[in-house]
Design a protein around this motif. Structure first.
Motif, PDB file in Angstrom:
ATOM      1  N   PHE A   6       0.835  -1.195   0.000  1.00 48.95           N
ATOM      2  CA  PHE A   6       0.000   0.000   0.000  1.00 48.95           C
ATOM      3  C   PHE A   6       0.872   1.249   0.000  1.00 48.95           C
ATOM      4  O   PHE A   6       0.641   2.175  -0.774  1.00 48.95           O
ATOM      5  CB  PHE A   6      -0.946  -0.016   1.194  1.00 48.95           C
ATOM      6  N   LEU A   7       1.881   1.273   0.856  1.00 49.43           N
ATOM      7  CA  LEU A   7       2.774   2.424   0.924  1.00 49.43           C
ATOM      8  C   LEU A   7       3.548   2.595  -0.374  1.00 49.43           C
ATOM      9  O   LEU A   7       3.723   3.712  -0.856  1.00 49.43           O
ATOM     10  CB  LEU A   7       3.729   2.292   2.111  1.00 49.43           C
ATOM     11  N   LEU A   8       3.985   1.482  -0.970  1.00 52.47           N
ATOM     12  CA  LEU A   8       4.671   1.568  -2.258  1.00 52.47           C
ATOM     13  C   LEU A   8       3.745   2.131  -3.333  1.00 52.47           C
ATOM     14  O   LEU A   8       4.164   2.915  -4.180  1.00 52.47           O
ATOM     15  CB  LEU A   8       5.197   0.191  -2.688  1.00 52.47           C
ATOM     16  N   VAL A  63      -1.564  -4.026  -9.874  1.00 48.59           N
ATOM     17  CA  VAL A  63      -1.761  -4.216  -8.442  1.00 48.59           C
ATOM     18  C   VAL A  63      -2.543  -3.017  -7.914  1.00 48.59           C
ATOM     19  O   VAL A  63      -2.137  -1.868  -8.104  1.00 48.59           O
ATOM     20  CB  VAL A  63      -0.404  -4.347  -7.707  1.00 48.59           C
ATOM     21  N   ASP A  64      -3.667  -3.294  -7.275  1.00 53.52           N
ATOM     22  CA  ASP A  64      -4.468  -2.234  -6.669  1.00 53.52           C
ATOM     23  C   ASP A  64      -3.854  -1.811  -5.338  1.00 53.52           C
ATOM     24  O   ASP A  64      -3.201  -2.626  -4.660  1.00 53.52           O
ATOM     25  CB  ASP A  64      -5.898  -2.723  -6.416  1.00 53.52           C
ATOM     26  N   PRO A  65      -4.071  -0.561  -4.923  1.00 53.29           N
ATOM     27  CA  PRO A  65      -3.559  -0.111  -3.620  1.00 53.29           C
ATOM     28  C   PRO A  65      -4.053  -1.029  -2.503  1.00 53.29           C
ATOM     29  O   PRO A  65      -5.228  -1.406  -2.451  1.00 53.29           O
ATOM     30  CB  PRO A  65      -4.151   1.292  -3.476  1.00 53.29           C
ATOM     31  N   GLY A  66      -3.118  -1.420  -1.629  1.00 54.44           N
ATOM     32  CA  GLY A  66      -3.442  -2.294  -0.506  1.00 54.44           C
ATOM     33  C   GLY A  66      -3.480  -3.762  -0.852  1.00 54.44           C
ATOM     34  O   GLY A  66      -3.730  -4.593   0.008  1.00 54.44           O
ATOM     35  N   GLU A  67      -3.228  -4.103  -2.095  1.00 56.70           N
ATOM     36  CA  GLU A  67      -3.301  -5.492  -2.555  1.00 56.70           C
ATOM     37  C   GLU A  67      -1.879  -6.024  -2.757  1.00 56.70           C
ATOM     38  O   GLU A  67      -1.028  -5.313  -3.272  1.00 56.70           O
ATOM     39  CB  GLU A  67      -4.071  -5.508  -3.885  1.00 56.70           C
ATOM     40  N   ASP A  68      -1.636  -7.272  -2.373  1.00 53.62           N
ATOM     41  CA  ASP A  68      -0.314  -7.846  -2.629  1.00 53.62           C
ATOM     42  C   ASP A  68      -0.296  -8.476  -4.029  1.00 53.62           C
ATOM     43  O   ASP A  68      -1.341  -8.672  -4.660  1.00 53.62           O
ATOM     44  CB  ASP A  68       0.075  -8.859  -1.551  1.00 53.62           C
TER      45      ASP A  68
END
Length: 158
Positions: A8-10, A58-63
């Protein structure tokens, strides 16, 4: 949990700085059919109408792994139950799209039922199951060719 926060931070850094590579993830899906290994490629319905395995951003907060599962379900209709996923077999590709860096991680996955065709979303117009050389020729990307060769060698040991 720590991994999700990190991604998420990335994602936030990527959006704010514009310097980090976009991330995507998917599966290189293969099947054993008529005594040979075949790879799934799908033709995009947009842009240059390129051929690739199922993958997506990749969506925010998704691995990455969750992204690969989601994108494969959305684009090909396959769920984790349809696949033997080899989580220890992965390959990271780094390349440029329209001058911007992109990172894609692929995991190797075998389709359990070799007769089950994908159910394409509107993002793709057709699919093909192809042997290694035909798949890499159709794709036309050198890094894809290297990835398929790597995984093809690994399949022999599975």
């Amino acid at each position: 949990m720590h991994l999700k926060i990190t991604f998420f931070l990335l994602s936030l850094l990527s959006c704010s700085s514009g310097t980090m590579a976009k991330r995507a993830a998917g599966f290189l899906i293969f099947r054993r059919f008529n005594s040979q290994i075949e790879y799934l490629l799908m033709r995009a319905s947009y842009g240059a109408k390129h051929w690739t395995p199922p993958k997506g951003h990749v969506d925010p907060g998704e691995d990455d792994f969750t992204t690969a599962l989601r994108e494969t379900r959305e684009e090909a209709g396959y769920t984790a139950d349809d696949l033997n996923i080899h989580k220890d077999e992965q390959k990271v590709l780094n390349y440029k799209v329209k001058g911007k860096d992109k990172t894609v991680i692929y995991w190797l996955a075998e389709l359990k039922d070799a007769q089950k065709d994908p159910k394409l979303s509107e993002e793709h117009t057709e699919f093909r199951w192809l042997p290694k050389d035909e798949a890499t020729s159709l794709s036309g990307y050198p890094d894809f060719t290297e990835m398929v060769a790597y995984f093809h060698d690994r399949i022999a040991n599975l």
